[in-house]
Design a protein around this motif. Structure first.
Motif, PDB file in Angstrom:
ATOM      1  N   SER A 162     -22.508 108.777 124.238  1.00  0.00           N
ATOM      2  CA  SER A 162     -21.893 109.101 125.527  1.00  0.00           C
ATOM      3  C   SER A 162     -22.299 108.032 126.547  1.00  0.00           C
ATOM      4  O   SER A 162     -23.231 107.262 126.323  1.00  0.00           O
ATOM      5  N   ARG A 163     -21.606 108.048 127.668  1.00  0.00           N
ATOM      6  CA  ARG A 163     -21.901 107.065 128.723  1.00  0.00           C
ATOM      7  C   ARG A 163     -23.357 107.205 129.179  1.00  0.00           C
ATOM      8  O   ARG A 163     -24.066 106.205 129.345  1.00  0.00           O
ATOM      9  N   ALA A 164     -23.778 108.462 129.343  1.00  0.00           N
ATOM     10  CA  ALA A 164     -25.159 108.717 129.805  1.00  0.00           C
ATOM     11  C   ALA A 164     -26.169 108.191 128.781  1.00  0.00           C
ATOM     12  O   ALA A 164     -27.174 107.573 129.153  1.00  0.00           O
ATOM     13  N   GLN A 165     -25.865 108.438 127.497  1.00  0.00           N
ATOM     14  CA  GLN A 165     -26.772 107.941 126.442  1.00  0.00           C
ATOM     15  C   GLN A 165     -26.841 106.419 126.459  1.00  0.00           C
ATOM     16  O   GLN A 165     -27.917 105.840 126.305  1.00  0.00           O
ATOM     17  N   ARG A 166     -25.692 105.813 126.656  1.00  0.00           N
ATOM     18  CA  ARG A 166     -25.671 104.340 126.660  1.00  0.00           C
ATOM     19  C   ARG A 166     -26.456 103.793 127.841  1.00  0.00           C
ATOM     20  O   ARG A 166     -27.215 102.844 127.702  1.00  0.00           O
ATOM     21  N   ARG A 167     -26.236 104.419 129.003  1.00  0.00           N
ATOM     22  CA  ARG A 167     -26.949 103.959 130.205  1.00  0.00           C
ATOM     23  C   ARG A 167     -28.462 104.096 130.033  1.00  0.00           C
ATOM     24  O   ARG A 167     -29.225 103.334 130.605  1.00  0.00           O
ATOM     25  N   GLN A 168     -28.859 105.102 129.277  1.00  0.00           N
ATOM     26  CA  GLN A 168     -30.291 105.322 129.083  1.00  0.00           C
ATOM     27  C   GLN A 168     -30.852 104.404 127.997  1.00  0.00           C
ATOM     28  O   GLN A 168     -31.908 103.795 128.174  1.00  0.00           O
ATOM     29  N   ARG A 169     -30.123 104.288 126.889  1.00  0.00           N
ATOM     30  CA  ARG A 169     -30.698 103.602 125.725  1.00  0.00           C
ATOM     31  C   ARG A 169     -30.593 102.076 125.780  1.00  0.00           C
ATOM     32  O   ARG A 169     -31.466 101.371 125.272  1.00  0.00           O
ATOM     33  N   ILE A 170     -29.540 101.581 126.381  1.00  0.00           N
ATOM     34  CA  ILE A 170     -29.343 100.118 126.356  1.00  0.00           C
ATOM     35  C   ILE A 170     -30.516  99.380 127.034  1.00  0.00           C
ATOM     36  O   ILE A 170     -31.122  98.498 126.408  1.00  0.00           O
ATOM     37  N   PRO A 171     -30.871  99.740 128.277  1.00  0.00           N
ATOM     38  CA  PRO A 171     -31.999  99.019 128.890  1.00  0.00           C
ATOM     39  C   PRO A 171     -33.300  99.218 128.107  1.00  0.00           C
ATOM     40  O   PRO A 171     -34.122  98.306 128.021  1.00  0.00           O
ATOM     41  N   LEU A 172     -33.405 100.398 127.509  1.00  0.00           N
ATOM     42  CA  LEU A 172     -34.623 100.719 126.741  1.00  0.00           C
ATOM     43  C   LEU A 172     -34.767  99.780 125.536  1.00  0.00           C
ATOM     44  O   LEU A 172     -35.830  99.196 125.303  1.00  0.00           O
TER      45      LEU A 172
END
Lengths: 306, 443
Positions: A106-116
């Motif tokens: 999901s968009r939220a997952q991507r926003r969280q995981r990508i920078p991580l």
């Protein structure tokens, strides 16, 4: 432990070329498995079969309990191919965003995981720069980040430290060990045997499409019956006494290498040295390097074939 | 979401290419240039003068989309008689003078060969009125003008005895603006075209302008689209790139079709940008809102879809952008050739049938080349039909006002369902083959 990867009598031909000739292997949950072999041995073909990139194989190949190559299984798999080529019109962030969408994050997952994940491989400062400006090492780190993006259960890495400097290699090694600590299963193809030796639990050696040797690193590199002994400074090794008892002993730098026969044991040697009042500073069973073992195995394999 | 992701990726890839910017720049330039086109209405007398001498009717007839059909027909409609009438006077009944939206009484002078004929027409003008009605018929049928009445003028010319004046009471229609003669200029009137009093119906001028733009513009847009998008699939199939996509939880066929639709959407947006731009600026500048011409967007996108399906299959088979460009352009030329040869034979065969030439003397009927062209035309996409459809749309917008009116005058025997169906099937077949090959291919 459950098998994450299991192949049995796996065969694959590219027209007349036999790339795999009945490979059987099992990798269990949480293991780091290293697949070694010369160029053209069939390592990449094996990975590609497991991931469904290469088709038309025979035998059995299962990944995470499913027949290799199914779409549903791919959600749980991360992959870094050898000689990967990312579309260079992307930035690291947009590329991971694109792959994340293909992985149904999901968009939220991507926003969280990508920078991580980019933080994990040290690419955050350049994450909005076009990939065409990246060095080979940076692209390699990005490759690792994309393989980890969706928190997969099993990760296939084909030459993960290719083009990475020694510091970066150590960082990648630590990442892989972290992942192992988190229960992730890793399947590694690498020519850098020193790396493999440091992180893999088990290795298999593939030669011309056949698995010619497999086992844990310790047992594969162990040299049965060879010990290195070091005495305190200034003390002399009682060579005559040991040789008279039938031990073969030879100097190796400042130490001594003892070669035991079938029925011999190292304990009488230690007892003799102690009895003579000598201080033992070093005693270790001698081992081969993985590289030596690999070269030896491959050469033996070649001889056997000729 | 995956489709959108792949679409966005295709757009990103296209944006990375300078060809796209050149293409968008060219489209913007054309739209801006069209925006500077002005039409200065000429006096009403100029329009009625050209109606009287039949030149407007002739122009509308010559611009018909089915020009090939005219090989077996007269160039000019049988309704119009050259030198029948000459304009005597124009009087505005209501509305602004010289405006196409006004009501006029136009006095036309009809010449006779003898005083006896004049006397007869003067006593019984029905026959002469019928001739004038017939002269106006093509224009009235196209909805360009309404004729309220035609009658013998109360005041007749005295200087020459062999002529009579007739008063035609005209009413404006929404199409009258297209009929009205105007003098064109570019750069907001700064550069007039033609002599001071030169002008022609706005509709005919707009038709010529847009036909030229669409035929050249669509050719350029589709060629540029073929070039830009030909890199999409080979780049996706590049070693090291394709592996990263194939391990994602998406079916291969879906990946390929999404990429195809992504390329199609990209070209659709480009075409839509150009067509909408031209439609808007022409509407704003001339008051002629060519709504049917908006249908060119799906028609041209479909045309591109045919080409892109070839490019997609070649890309999957060869992984080479150069091969896909060359083969796609070759196929494009091939379709054009087949369409043209088939059309030529069809027209010539029709002429032979119309002229009732005996079978043994017919050159075109049952000709081996014609038979091959017909066979190929049966199975290949009908790109020439799509070109014809585009012309019909423009003709309906600027000359007839509606597609149904075009149907009355366009006699070209095209089975549109069959034509579109064959082209769509061709696209489906090629995409099916591409998916099948991609599905089974080792990477």
């Amino acid at each position: 432990m459950a098998a994450v990867i299991a192949t049995h009598d796996l065969k694959k031909n590219y027209r007349r070329i036999e790339a795999l000739r009945g490979v059987s292997l099992v990798v269990e949950t949480g293991e780091i498995y290293g697949l070694l072999g010369q160029n053209g041995a069939g390592k990449t073909t094996l990975i590609k079969i497991l991931l469904g990139i290469t088709r038309g194989w025979r035998g059995q190949a299962e990944l995470l309990g499913h027949t290799a190559g199914t779409v549903a299984m791919r959600r749980r798999v991360g992959y870094l191919p050898e000689d990967h080529h990312f579309p260079d019109y992307h930035t690291a962030f947009s590329l991971l965003d694109f792959y994340g969408q293909l992985l149904d994050l999901s968009r939220a997952q991507r926003r969280q995981r990508i920078p991580l994940e980019l933080e994990r491989v040290g690419l955050v400062p350049r994450m909005h720069t076009k990939i065409r400006g990246y060095s080979k090492g940076m692209k390699q780190r990005l490759g690792i980040a994309q393989a980890l993006l969706h928190d997969p259960d099993v990760i296939f890495l084909d030459e993960p430290t290719d083009g990475v400097d020694p510091v970066g290699r150590r960082e990648i090694r630590n990442i892989l060990l972290d992942l192992k600590g988190q229960g992730c299963t890793l399947f590694l193809n690498s020519h850098l045997l020193s790396e493999v030796e440091l992180i893999c639990d088990r290795v298999g050696i593939l030669q011309k499409g056949r698995m010619i040797r497999e086992g844990d690193i310790k047992s594969l590199t162990q040299q049965k019956g060879r010990f290195l002994i070091g005495l305190a400074q200034g003390q002399q090794m009682p060579l005559a006494d040991l040789q008279s008892r039938g031990y073969q002993i030879a100097p190796l730098g400042e130490r001594w290498e003892v070669q035991l026969e079938e029925q011999q044991n190292i304990d009488p040697v230690v007892d003799l040295l102690r009895a003579q009042g000598l201080s033992i500073r070093h005693l270790v069973e001698k081992r081969q390097s993985l590289e030596d073992m690999f070269v030896e195995t491959v050469q033996e394999g070649n001889k056997g074939r000729t | 979401m995956r489709y959108l992701a792949i679409l966005k990726d295709s757009l990103r890839e296209a944006l990375d290419s300078t060809v796209l910017y050149i293409m968008l720049g060219l489209s913007a330039l054309v739209v801006l240039l069209v925006a500077t086109v002005s039409f200065e209405n000429l006096p009403a007398a100029r329009t009625f003068e050209k109606v009287a001498d039949g030149s407007i009717q002739l122009a509308f007839d010559l611009l018909k989309p089915d020009k090939a059909e005219e090989h077996s027909k007269r160039q000019l409609s049988g309704n119009v008689q050259v030198n029948l009438l000459e304009l005597a006077k124009v009087r505005v009944v209501s509305g602004a003078p010289d405006s196409p939206d006004s009501e006029y009484t136009v006095t036309f002078r009809m010449r006779f060969s003898s005083k006896e004929e004049v006397a007869e027409a003067s006593n019984n003008p029905a026959a002469a009125v019928a001739l004038i009605e017939k002269h106006f018929k093509d224009i009235v049928d196209l909805g360009l003008l309404k004729i309220a009445s035609i009658q013998l003028a109360t005041q007749q010319p005295t200087a020459v005895a062999r002529q009579l004046d007739f008063e035609v009471h005209t009413l404006p229609t929404p199409g009258t603006r297209r009929l009205w003669c105007a003098r064109p200029s570019v750069f907001f009137g700064w550069l007039p075209i033609g002599e001071e009093n030169w002008g022609f119906p706005v509709g005919a001028q707009l038709y010529v302008l847009t036909s030229t733009l669409v035929s050249i513009g669509s050719w350029v847009a589709i060629l540029a689209g073929v070039i830009i998008t030909s890199f999409f699939i080979p780049n996706m199939l590049r070693k090291g790139t394709v592996d990263l996509l194939l391990v994602k939880p998406i079916h291969r066929w879906a990946l390929l079709l999404y990429k195809f639709v992504g390329g199609l959407t990209f070209v659709f947006l480009n075409i839509a940008f150009a067509i909408l731009g031209i439609w808007l600026v022409l509407g704003l500048r001339t008051g002629v809102w060519a709504h049917t011409c908006l249908l060119l967007i799906p028609v041209l996108t479909f045309f591109f879809g045919i080409m892109y399906s070839i490019s997609t299959l070649v890309s999957v088979l060869t992984r080479s952008a150069v091969a896909s460009i060359l083969i796609t352009c070759g196929a494009w030329f091939g379709f054009f050739l087949v369409g043209t040869v088939h059309e030529l034979f069809r027209n010539q065969i029709r002429i032979e049938e119309t002229r009732k030439i005996p079978m043994e003397k017919r050159k075109w009927t049952d000709n081996p080349i014609g038979n091959v062209a017909a066979a190929l035309h049966t199975v290949l996409p009908r790109t020439s039909d799509l070109n014809h459809l585009s012309s019909r749309m423009l003709y309906s917008d600027f000359l007839t006002g509606s597609l149904s009116e075009v149907n009355k005058i366009d006699l070209r025997p095209i089975e549109w369902n069959e034509s579109m169906g064959v082209s769509a099937l061709f696209v489906a077949l090629l995409l099916g083959l591409a998916c099948w090959r991609f599905q089974a291919k080792d990477f």
